[in-house]
Design a protein around this motif. Sequence first.
Motif, PDB file in Angstrom:
ATOM      1  N   LYS A  87      47.586  79.536  37.631  1.00  0.00           N
ATOM      2  CA  LYS A  87      47.475  78.073  37.638  1.00  0.00           C
ATOM      3  C   LYS A  87      48.242  77.467  38.808  1.00  0.00           C
ATOM      4  O   LYS A  87      47.783  76.526  39.466  1.00  0.00           O
ATOM      5  N   GLU A  88      49.409  78.026  39.054  1.00  0.00           N
ATOM      6  CA  GLU A  88      50.228  77.539  40.183  1.00  0.00           C
ATOM      7  C   GLU A  88      49.474  77.750  41.501  1.00  0.00           C
ATOM      8  O   GLU A  88      49.426  76.863  42.356  1.00  0.00           O
ATOM      9  N   LEU A  89      48.857  78.928  41.631  1.00  0.00           N
ATOM     10  CA  LEU A  89      48.132  79.212  42.881  1.00  0.00           C
ATOM     11  C   LEU A  89      46.876  78.344  42.996  1.00  0.00           C
ATOM     12  O   LEU A  89      46.519  77.900  44.087  1.00  0.00           O
ATOM     13  N   ALA A  90      46.212  78.094  41.860  1.00  0.00           N
ATOM     14  CA  ALA A  90      45.013  77.240  41.900  1.00  0.00           C
ATOM     15  C   ALA A  90      45.383  75.864  42.430  1.00  0.00           C
ATOM     16  O   ALA A  90      44.677  75.280  43.270  1.00  0.00           O
ATOM     17  N   LYS A  91      46.500  75.347  41.960  1.00  0.00           N
ATOM     18  CA  LYS A  91      46.955  74.022  42.411  1.00  0.00           C
ATOM     19  C   LYS A  91      47.349  74.087  43.891  1.00  0.00           C
ATOM     20  O   LYS A  91      47.017  73.216  44.678  1.00  0.00           O
ATOM     21  N   TYR A  92      48.032  75.171  44.223  1.00  0.00           N
ATOM     22  CA  TYR A  92      48.531  75.315  45.603  1.00  0.00           C
ATOM     23  C   TYR A  92      47.384  75.333  46.612  1.00  0.00           C
ATOM     24  O   TYR A  92      47.397  74.628  47.615  1.00  0.00           O
ATOM     25  N   VAL A  93      46.365  76.153  46.333  1.00  0.00           N
ATOM     26  CA  VAL A  93      45.260  76.265  47.306  1.00  0.00           C
ATOM     27  C   VAL A  93      44.410  74.996  47.318  1.00  0.00           C
ATOM     28  O   VAL A  93      43.863  74.621  48.364  1.00  0.00           O
ATOM     29  N   THR A  94      44.336  74.323  46.180  1.00  0.00           N
ATOM     30  CA  THR A  94      43.594  73.058  46.141  1.00  0.00           C
ATOM     31  C   THR A  94      44.298  72.049  47.059  1.00  0.00           C
ATOM     32  O   THR A  94      43.655  71.368  47.862  1.00  0.00           O
ATOM     33  N   ASP A  95      45.612  71.996  46.967  1.00  0.00           N
ATOM     34  CA  ASP A  95      46.374  71.084  47.834  1.00  0.00           C
ATOM     35  C   ASP A  95      46.246  71.478  49.306  1.00  0.00           C
ATOM     36  O   ASP A  95      46.266  70.629  50.193  1.00  0.00           O
ATOM     37  N   LEU A  96      46.117  72.792  49.552  1.00  0.00           N
ATOM     38  CA  LEU A  96      45.960  73.230  50.950  1.00  0.00           C
ATOM     39  C   LEU A  96      44.603  72.827  51.526  1.00  0.00           C
ATOM     40  O   LEU A  96      44.432  72.792  52.738  1.00  0.00           O
ATOM     41  N   GLY A  97      43.625  72.589  50.648  1.00  0.00           N
ATOM     42  CA  GLY A  97      42.309  72.179  51.122  1.00  0.00           C
ATOM     43  C   GLY A  97      41.179  73.155  50.840  1.00  0.00           C
ATOM     44  O   GLY A  97      40.053  72.952  51.305  1.00  0.00           O
ATOM     45  N   TYR A  98      41.463  74.212  50.089  1.00  0.00           N
ATOM     46  CA  TYR A  98      40.368  75.123  49.689  1.00  0.00           C
ATOM     47  C   TYR A  98      39.425  74.371  48.743  1.00  0.00           C
ATOM     48  O   TYR A  98      39.888  73.655  47.851  1.00  0.00           O
TER      49      TYR A  98
END
Length: 290
Positions: A87-98
């Motif tokens: 979940k943390e990574l999903a949020k992280y990559v979403t914020d990065l622009g994936y």
Amino acid sequence: MKKLYAALMTAFDESGNIDEQGTREMVRYNIDVNQIDGLYVGGSTGENFMLGTAEKKRVFEIAIDEAKGSNIDLIAQVGSPNLHEAKELAKYVTDLGYETISAVTPFYYNFNFEEIKHYYDEIVKDVDTKLVVYSIPALTGVSLSLDNFAKLFENEKIIGVKYTNADFYLLERLRDRFPDKLILSGFDEMLLPALALDVDGAIGSTFNINAQKAKAEISAFEAGDIDKARKLQHESNDLITDLLNNGIYATLKLVLQELGVNAGYTREPMAKATPEVKAGAKKIYEKYFK
Ligand code: NAY
């Protein structure tokens, strides 16, 4: 046109630390030379399941940063049996622009289907990104049935599957039942039968070095020239057989080195390339790429 994605490799230095420059070079090679449609970041080929959370984040940052300005698709594989991390990574990559995420089926503890469904619903719950299920039963031991997929797809944020499975009966049933879902084939050596069952594209490790031939095969298939597509698959399978017999990840990296890309080393516990593996990789390079 069906899309071809390379499963991005991670370069490591001799001590097993991420080699940022080498990883960037592999992104560039895929964009500039392979003219790839997209990259699958953080998958098996990226040696992702041997990385810590901070390292996974770093790889996601490097890939999107190096790819900026190009118009390739980027899919971030965030799955982990540690759901908090996923979940943390999903949020992280979403914020990065994936724009798209993917998650491997949770493995090791023989989770039942209710637990697997909960895992996927949780991963997408707090992000806007859409998710592609990563199904690879040979490595995870997790097989999803047609009805399991139907239940997962009830969540409209779950848009498809990366199907790394040699079960073509199930693939045909999936395509028939879910004509609008994205199905990306995951076994490079079975690209042609997957194309015949109308997958939307393919994701693979060997496309890091064999994208031209795979793209030519897709074009031949789409033009209805099945004999040509079969001949190209046959040529690719000679290469893939040699890669598998020599140790696929280490050999892909060694062949990339020969092609001028600083692909680095594999990470322990994967064995370091022995002199025999290095000699085998050199032979493969000379046989197929010189
Ligand atoms: C991933 O996550 O990197 C992939 O699943 C990419 C697909 C590859 N599967 C694995 C387990 O490496 O390209 C395939 C595979 O290497 C190839 O077909 C040779 O078997």
